[in-house]
Design an enzyme around this catalytic site. Structure first.
Site, PDB file in Angstrom:
ATOM      1  N   ASP A 108      41.196  30.083  43.127  1.00 27.01           N
ATOM      2  CA  ASP A 108      40.571  30.887  45.076  1.00 27.01           C
ATOM      3  C   ASP A 108      41.486  30.734  46.191  1.00 27.01           C
ATOM      4  OD1 ASP A 108      38.893  30.661  46.580  1.00 27.01           O
ATOM      5  OD2 ASP A 108      37.226  29.474  45.347  1.00 27.01           O
ATOM      6  N   HIS A 168      42.667  34.356  45.208  1.00 29.97           N
ATOM      7  CA  HIS A 168      41.151  34.916  46.344  1.00 29.97           C
ATOM      8  C   HIS A 168      42.218  35.861  46.983  1.00 29.97           C
ATOM      9  CE1 HIS A 168      37.645  33.630  44.124  1.00 29.97           C
ATOM     10  NE2 HIS A 168      38.663  34.111  43.356  1.00 29.97           N
TER      11      HIS A 168
END
Ligand SMILES: *[C@@H]1O[C@H](CO)[C@@H](O)[C@H](O)[C@H]1NC(C)=O
Ligand SMILES: *[C@@H]1O[C@H](CO)[C@@H](O)[C@H](O)[C@H]1NC(C)=O
Ligand SMILES: *[C@@H]1O[C@H](CO)[C@@H](O)[C@H](O)[C@H]1NC(C)=O
Ligand SMILES: *[C@@H]1O[C@H](CO)[C@@H](O)[C@H](O)[C@H]1NC(C)=O
Length: 470
Positions: free
Chosen positions: A275, A298
Site C-alpha cells: 500500500d 502506492h
C-alpha cells in the site's frame, strides 16, 4: 482559527513548561541515582542461554559501549531475562521484563542480540521511562504466524510503544510481522467462521502511541499484517535509514503511517510494500519526508481524509528527493466526499518516477467501493506545489479531480516532465477538474500547461470559507 487556536497555543505552552520542569528534575535525580544502582546491574541478570556456546559472538559479555565513563550506560540483554531466542518459545515476557528493568535506569539499552530469533506475542512496552532509553534490535523479532492465535484485544497492533519519550530504536536486526496468512483472504475467512476474527482488523507491526522525541533508525521491518510502522498522537519523530519490505500483493500494508502526529522527519530509507510507502493522515503537521526509495507500493499519500463526514486537518508537509519505481501512484492527496477541514501548505518536489501509473494525483472522490454517494462537502485543498516531477508514467501523467463544491486553489505545477513508459497503450490526457493555480515550464506533456484554471478571488473565497474549522 480564533478560540480553538489560542486555546491550543496556551495548552502547548503549558505542556512545554511542564516538560521543561520534569526534565530538570530528572537530570538532577539522574546523577545520584546512577551512583547507587549501577555496579551490580550486568552480573545480576547474566545467565547464559542454553545455546550460549554455539554462538561465538556471545562469548564476550555485553560491555557498556558508550562514552568515556562505562558506568553511564547499562545493557539489559533479553537473554538474561529468560528469553530463549529459538524462534519457537514465547519470549514475550522476557522482553517486557527487560524493558521494565531498563525503563527505570537512565541511559539504558534493551538488547535484542543478533543471531537469535525471538517469537513475541502482542505486547505493550510502556513509558514514561528514564531518558535516553534505547531498544537495540540486532536479532530478529517474529510475530505469531497463525491468525487464529491472535486474541481479539490484540488485533490493533503487535508491538505497542505507549507514552515513551526521548527513546530510540536502532540496530541491524529485523522485525518480521509474518503477515502472509493475514494477506490471503481465504485464510482470514476461514478463521472468521470459527473464532475471533473481526472483519477488517489486522495488526500493525510497530505502533507508537502518545509518544514524543522518538527515533527509529537502521532496522528492517518486514511482512506486517497491516502497517509496518505507525505513529499515532505523537510529536517529534525521526525515522532514518530504515528498510521496510512486504510484497506488492500484501493488501493495506502501509510502510510508514502517521496520524495525529506533528514534527516528523522521515529520511534516507527504502520502503516497499503493498500500500502507501508513506501515509499521512488527519492531524499531521510539519512533516518532512525526503530521500526515500519507494517500490513497490502506492506512493506517498495524504489521506484518505474526511471519511464519514469527519473533520480532517493536515498542513505544512514537505516531500522531496523521492525515487518511485513501478508504483501505482506517485504523490497523492485523497479525500472522501462529504468531509470537512483542510489540507494546506503541501510541497512535493524532486520526485523521480519510473513507470508509475499516475505520478501526480488529487482525488476528492476517493471511495473504497464501486461507487460512493455524491456529497457536496469536502476537505478544502489550498496551497499544493508539485515541482520537478520527472520520469515516466504508464496510465495518466496528472489527475487532479477536485470537489465540485469546493475547488482546489493555489495548486502549482512547476517543471513537470513526464514521458510515457515504453510498451503501454491507451494513455489518458492530463486531467484537472475544478483545480486552480499556476503552471510554469517546462511542462511535458504540454497539455499540463492549460490544465489548471486561473484562480480568481471568487474561487479563493469559496475555499477560504471552508478553511476555518482546523
Ligand atoms: C534525548 O534527549 C537528549 C538530550 O536532551 C537529546 O540529545 C537526544 O537527541 C534525545 N533523544 C531522542 C531520541 O529524542
Ligand atoms: C544503515 O543501517 C544499516 C543496518 O541496517 C547499517 O549497517 C548502516 O551503517 C546504516 N547506515 C548509516 C548511514 O547509518
Ligand atoms: C509551510 O510549511 C513549511 C514546512 O513545514 C514551513 O516551513 C512554512 O513556514 C509553511 N508556510 C506557511 C505559510 O505556513
Ligand atoms: C455524482 O456526480 C457526478 C458528477 O456530477 C456524476 O457524473 C455521477 O453520475 C454522480 N454519481 C451519483 C452516484 O450520483
Amino acid at each position: 482559527m480564533g478560540k480553538t487556536c489560542s486555546l491550543l497555543v496556551v495548552l502547548t505552552l503549558c505542556v512545554v513548561v511542564v516538560i521543561a520542569f520534569s526534565f530538570t528534575s530528572v537530570e538532577a535525580r539522574r546523577s545520584s541515582h546512577m551512583k547507587k544502582t549501577k555496579p551490580q546491574k550486568h552480573h545480576k541478570h547474566r545467565s547464559p542461554p542454553p545455546d550460549f556456546e554455539s554462538s561465538p559472538s556471545h562469548q564476550t559479555p555485553p560491555l557498556p559501549p558508550y562514552g568515556p565513563f562505562p558506568t553511564q550506560s547499562s545493557i539489559f540483554n533479553v537473554l538474561s531475562f529468560g528469553a530463549k531466542g529459538d524462534g519457537i518459545s514465547d519470549d514475550s515476557e522476557a522482553i517486557v521484563a527487560a524493558w521494565k528493568a531498563a525503563c527505570n535506569v537512565p541511559l539504558a539499552t534493551v538488547e535484542i542480540p543478533s543471531e537469535y530469533k525471538f517469537l513475541i506475542k502482542p505486547i505493550t512496552l510502556q513509558g514514561p521511562c528514564m531518558p535516553h532509553l534505547v531498544l537495540q534490535i540486532d536479532g530478529t523479532l517474529i510475530a505469531l504466524p497463525n491468525v487464529g492465535a491472535w486474541s481479539k484485544s490484540s488485533l490493533y497492533q503487535w508491538i505497542n510503544f505507549k507514552w515513551v519519550h526521548n527513546f530510540t530504536i536502532k540496530g541491524t536486526g529485523t522485525v518480521d510481522g509474518q503477515g502472509s496468512n493475514w494477506w490471503s483472504l481465504s485464510q482470514v475467512q476461514h478463521i472468521k467462521k470459527r473464532s475471533n476474527y473481526i472483519p477488517n482488523m489486522k495488526p500493525t507491526a510497530l505502533r507508537f502511541y502518545a509518544s514524543y522525541d522518538v527515533t527509529v533508525q537502521d532496522i528492517t521491518i518486514i511482512n506486517s499484517p497491516l502497517c509496518h510502522l505507525k505513529f499515532d498522537s505523537s510529536n517529534g519523530v525521526k525515522v532514518n535509514n530504515v528498510t521496510i519490505s512486504s510484497p506488492e500483493n500484501s493488501p493495506n500494508t502501509d510502510g510508514i503511517h502517521l496520524q495525529n502526529t506533528q514534527n516528523v522527519e522521515i529520511h534516507h530509507s527504502n520502503v516497499g510494500c503493498g500500500d502507501d510507502c508513506v501515509s499521512i493522515q488527519t492531524g499531521c503537521s510539519n512533516i518532512h519526508v525526503h530521500d526515500i526509495n519507494c517500490s513497490p507500493g502506492h506512493g506517498i499519500s495524504l489521506g484518505g481524509l474526511g471519511k464519514d463526514k469527519s473533520i480532517a486537518c493536515v498542513k505544512d508537509i514537505v516531500v522531496e528527493h523521492i525515487n518511485m519505481q513501478s508504483t501505482l501512484y506517485g504523490v497523492r492527496i485523497k479525500t472522501w466526499q462529504g468531509g470537512q477541514g483542510s489540507v494546506k501548505n503541501v510541497s512535493f518536489s524532486d520526485i523521480q518516477v519510473s513507470d508509475v501509473k499516475v505520478p501526480i494525483i488529487i482525488d476528492q472522490y476517493y471511495c473504497d467501493k464501486n461507487h460512493c454517494k455524491n456529497q457536496t462537502g469536502a476537505v478544502a485543498i489550498n496551497g499544493v506545489k508539485f515541482d520537478q516531477i520527472i520520469g515516466t508514467y504508464s496510465v495518466q501523467p496528472i489527475h487532479l479531480a477536485c470537489s465540485s463544491g469546493i475547488p482546489c486553489t493555489d495548486v502549482d505545477l512547476i517543471n513537470i516532465q513526464l514521458q510515457q513508459s515504453p510498451g503501454y497503450r491507451g494513455f489518458q490526457q492530463a486531467l484537472c477538474y475544478n483545480s486552480f493555480g499556476k503552471s510554469q515550464a517546462p511542462l511535458v506533456p504540454s497539455s499540463i500547461d492549460y490544465c489548471l484554471g486561473r484562480s480568481g478571488n471568487a474561487v479563493k473565497r469559496i475555499t477560504k470559507s471552508h478553511d476555518n474549522i482546523c
